[in-house]
Design a protein around this motif. Structure first.
Motif, PDB file in Angstrom:
ATOM      1  N   MET A   1      14.508 -42.371   6.182  1.00 43.03           N
ATOM      2  CA  MET A   1      13.486 -41.899   7.091  1.00 43.03           C
ATOM      3  C   MET A   1      12.645 -40.859   6.368  1.00 43.03           C
ATOM      4  O   MET A   1      13.175 -39.935   5.769  1.00 43.03           O
ATOM      5  N   SER A   2      11.338 -41.034   6.409  1.00 42.25           N
ATOM      6  CA  SER A   2      10.459 -40.093   5.721  1.00 42.25           C
ATOM      7  C   SER A   2      10.249 -38.843   6.589  1.00 42.25           C
ATOM      8  O   SER A   2      10.346 -38.902   7.818  1.00 42.25           O
ATOM      9  N   GLU A   3       9.974 -37.751   5.931  1.00 41.43           N
ATOM     10  CA  GLU A   3       9.788 -36.483   6.645  1.00 41.43           C
ATOM     11  C   GLU A   3       8.420 -36.455   7.306  1.00 41.43           C
ATOM     12  O   GLU A   3       7.416 -36.756   6.686  1.00 41.43           O
ATOM     13  N   ARG A   4       8.412 -36.096   8.586  1.00 47.06           N
ATOM     14  CA  ARG A   4       7.176 -35.960   9.357  1.00 47.06           C
ATOM     15  C   ARG A   4       7.123 -34.554   9.936  1.00 47.06           C
ATOM     16  O   ARG A   4       8.147 -33.958  10.247  1.00 47.06           O
ATOM     17  N   TRP A   5       5.925 -34.037  10.104  1.00 42.12           N
ATOM     18  CA  TRP A   5       5.723 -32.679  10.615  1.00 42.12           C
ATOM     19  C   TRP A   5       4.869 -32.711  11.874  1.00 42.12           C
ATOM     20  O   TRP A   5       3.927 -33.481  11.972  1.00 42.12           O
ATOM     21  N   VAL A   6       5.220 -31.844  12.847  1.00 38.43           N
ATOM     22  CA  VAL A   6       4.404 -31.627  14.050  1.00 38.43           C
ATOM     23  C   VAL A   6       4.389 -30.118  14.317  1.00 38.43           C
ATOM     24  O   VAL A   6       5.273 -29.384  13.877  1.00 38.43           O
ATOM     25  N   ASP A   7       3.358 -29.689  15.052  1.00 37.69           N
ATOM     26  CA  ASP A   7       3.309 -28.273  15.435  1.00 37.69           C
ATOM     27  C   ASP A   7       4.561 -27.933  16.230  1.00 37.69           C
ATOM     28  O   ASP A   7       5.001 -28.715  17.076  1.00 37.69           O
ATOM     29  N   LEU A   8       5.116 -26.766  15.957  1.00 36.51           N
ATOM     30  CA  LEU A   8       6.308 -26.320  16.681  1.00 36.51           C
ATOM     31  C   LEU A   8       5.862 -25.759  18.032  1.00 36.51           C
ATOM     32  O   LEU A   8       5.305 -24.673  18.126  1.00 36.51           O
ATOM     33  N   TYR A   9       6.071 -26.542  19.052  1.00 36.63           N
ATOM     34  CA  TYR A   9       5.731 -26.193  20.430  1.00 36.63           C
ATOM     35  C   TYR A   9       6.997 -26.387  21.240  1.00 36.63           C
ATOM     36  O   TYR A   9       7.427 -27.517  21.499  1.00 36.63           O
ATOM     37  N   THR A  10       7.630 -25.298  21.592  1.00 39.16           N
ATOM     38  CA  THR A  10       8.904 -25.386  22.280  1.00 39.16           C
ATOM     39  C   THR A  10       9.206 -24.071  22.984  1.00 39.16           C
ATOM     40  O   THR A  10       8.486 -23.092  22.837  1.00 39.16           O
ATOM     41  N   VAL A  11      10.278 -24.064  23.757  1.00 43.81           N
ATOM     42  CA  VAL A  11      10.767 -22.814  24.333  1.00 43.81           C
ATOM     43  C   VAL A  11      11.466 -22.034  23.224  1.00 43.81           C
ATOM     44  O   VAL A  11      11.712 -22.564  22.140  1.00 43.81           O
ATOM     45  N   CYS A  12      11.807 -20.809  23.486  1.00 39.48           N
ATOM     46  CA  CYS A  12      12.456 -19.986  22.471  1.00 39.48           C
ATOM     47  C   CYS A  12      13.824 -20.564  22.090  1.00 39.48           C
ATOM     48  O   CYS A  12      14.686 -20.731  22.948  1.00 39.48           O
ATOM     49  N   PRO A  13      14.023 -20.863  20.800  1.00 35.62           N
ATOM     50  CA  PRO A  13      15.315 -21.393  20.362  1.00 35.62           C
ATOM     51  C   PRO A  13      16.297 -20.307  19.932  1.00 35.62           C
ATOM     52  O   PRO A  13      17.349 -20.605  19.383  1.00 35.62           O
ATOM     53  N   GLY A  14      15.968 -19.037  20.182  1.00 36.12           N
ATOM     54  CA  GLY A  14      16.877 -17.947  19.832  1.00 36.12           C
ATOM     55  C   GLY A  14      18.145 -18.018  20.659  1.00 36.12           C
ATOM     56  O   GLY A  14      18.095 -18.278  21.870  1.00 36.12           O
TER      57      GLY A  14
END
Length: 110
Positions: free
Chosen positions: A1-14
């Motif tokens: 599987m090749s590496e793909r990138w997307v903007d990090l849009y998420t809730v806080c993963p802390g």
């Protein structure tokens, strides 16, 4: 599987954060947006810093000023909550979920 990138849009993963409001994440060093790959890496679109997500710490409005480490479990939960984000298609989420399942890190030593 090749590496793909997307903007990090998420809730806080802390770890231990209960903020469930998704947002675009920026690099605290230069305020440029960050992106996440389906191989579990995060990069800054400004300074091009790239590292595995387990090596990033996160701060949000619920614990501003306090950067928290993440874990495969807390990051997986954060991505699940934000999985309807445009740009994170099902294949991307599936690839990243597989990565998180296969590469659990020992967050207790971090």
């Amino acid at each position: 599987m090749s590496e793909r990138w997307v903007d990090l849009y998420t809730v806080c993963p802390g770890r231990g954060c209960n903020n469930e409001t998704p947002s675009y994440w920026v690099h605290s060093v230069d305020s440029y947006r960050t992106q996440i790959s389906n191989h579990g890496r995060i990069k800054c679109t400004g300074c091009s810093t790239v590292d595995y997500m387990k090596n990033w710490d996160f701060a949000c409005s619920k614990h501003s000023g306090e950067y928290r480490p993440t874990s495969s479990i807390s990051f997986g939960k954060a991505l699940f909550i934000a999985s309807n984000n445009v740009g994170m298609d099902d294949d991307f989420i599936d690839d990243l979920s597989r990565y998180l399942r296969k590469n659990k890190w020992d967050y207790g030593l971090r």
